[in-house]
Design an enzyme around this catalytic site. Structure first.
Site, short mmCIF file in Angstrom:
data_model
loop_
_atom_site.label_atom_id
_atom_site.label_comp_id
_atom_site.label_asym_id
_atom_site.label_seq_id
_atom_site.Cartn_x
_atom_site.Cartn_y
_atom_site.Cartn_z
N ASP A 1 0.84 -1.20 0.00
CA ASP A 1 0.00 0.00 0.00
C ASP A 1 0.88 1.25 0.00
O ASP A 1 2.03 1.22 0.44
CB ASP A 1 -0.90 0.03 1.25
CG ASP A 1 -1.89 -1.12 1.26
OD1 ASP A 1 -2.20 -1.65 0.18
OD2 ASP A 1 -2.34 -1.49 2.36
N ARG A 2 0.30 2.34 -0.45
CA ARG A 2 1.03 3.62 -0.58
C ARG A 2 1.80 3.99 0.69
O ARG A 2 2.94 4.43 0.64
CB ARG A 2 0.02 4.72 -0.95
CG ARG A 2 0.64 6.09 -1.12
CD ARG A 2 -0.42 7.13 -1.50
NE ARG A 2 0.16 8.46 -1.55
CZ ARG A 2 0.85 8.94 -2.57
NH1 ARG A 2 1.04 8.21 -3.64
NH2 ARG A 2 1.35 10.16 -2.54
#
Length: 306
Positions: A141-142
């Site tokens: 995830d970011r």
């Protein structure tokens, strides 16, 4: 460890004794589990040689034969190359493992997008004169940090994809969960599906995909009401650790999407370690990802001891 070499467009490996049980056909099909179409193309294009000669794919391999595969042919990059200062924790002719910082996507959602780890990988390979394009094998995830694996050519990408699917690439995460988890270790086996009421959120759902997370408590930070947890995944669902810890009442600190406390500026999740057997060299690869941000709670943990 197998002897390997790169000569121009060709990758060379000296056949070890353990591969004498295979023919070329079964080495690609059963050992590497390469896609049929890819193997067919290698055969048609005469891109595989034994001792420099186009081989009979049905003959048993022999120790010390020289297997050559044309792997490093030029491809157009799918990503815009862009320089970014991202640490590399392992690299050879076939793969790169980056230590992804927070606030960076693993790959673009559309071709024109920049600022992602894939753009940095494309720049790094181009700067080194490597003609193939990078392919991410998995994502983070970011705002999750840590080890991300990229393949440098289509064959190794297909092999690593299969290894990930068969769980022979082991990934270890560190997480800071809200509250004090009482049990020392456990397994969360709850299927995960999309949340119909939110575009990016996932949730535990009976109709979702199978998802299994194993966890072990490393430390209870009672003053902060947090638990430091080590997690291993049997499956790789989107937001899996975030959804599963939230489902047992201990969301990640800083994880606003899943009701985490504000004790952290992002979800407190770090992919600290990755382990696998290199498909070509048969060497055991262990990648440790140090903490980049020097988060005050992670700062006293030595990733090399995980």
């Amino acid at each position: 460890m197998n002897q390997t070499n790169k000569k121009g467009d060709w990758f060379e490996v000296t056949i070890p004794e353990t591969w004498e049980q295979y023919t070329l056909e079964t080495l690609f099909k059963d050992f590497w589990k390469a896609p049929k179409k890819q193997v067919h193309n290698f055969r048609m294009e005469k891109s595989v040689l034994i001792n420099g000669i186009v081989p009979d794919w049905t003959l048993p391999l022999r120790k010390n034969q020289r297997l050559s595969i044309k792997l490093f042919t030029e491809e157009e990059s799918a990503f815009i190359p862009e320089y970014m200062n991202v640490d590399i924790i392992f690299e050879d002719d076939h793969m790169i493992v980056f230590n992804k910082p927070a606030g960076m996507d693993t790959h673009p959602n559309e071709a024109s997008e920049t600022g992602t780890l894939a753009n940095a990988a494309a720049f790094h390979m181009q700067a080194n004169g490597e003609a193939n394009r990078p392919r991410h094998i998995h994502r983070l995830d970011r705002d999750t940090t840590g080890a991300v694996l990229f393949a440098k050519n289509p064959l190794i990408a297909a092999i690593l994809d299969k290894m990930l699917e068969e769980r022979s690439i082991k990934r270890t995460y560190l997480a800071l969960a809200d509250g004090i988890i009482k049990q020392k270790k456990g397994t969360i086996d709850k299927p995960i599906g999309r949340d119909r009421h939110h575009p990016t959120r996932r949730r535990v759902s009976e109709t979702g995909q199978k998802a299994i997370t194993h966890f072990k408590v490393l430390d209870k930070l009672k003053q902060k009401n947090l638990t430091l947890v080590q997690c291993f995944l049997d499956t790789g669902r989107t937001h899996q650790i975030r959804v599963h810890l939230n489902a047992i009442g201990h969301p990640l600190a800083g994880d606003k999407l899943y009701d985490g406390s504000d004790q952290f500026y992002r979800q407190a999740l770090h992919a600290v370690k990755m382990e696998f057997i290199h498909p070509f060299t048969q060497e055991k690869i262990i990648c440790h990802a140090p903490f980049i941000d020097r988060e005050p709670i992670f700062v006293n943990i030595d990733p090399y001891e995980i």
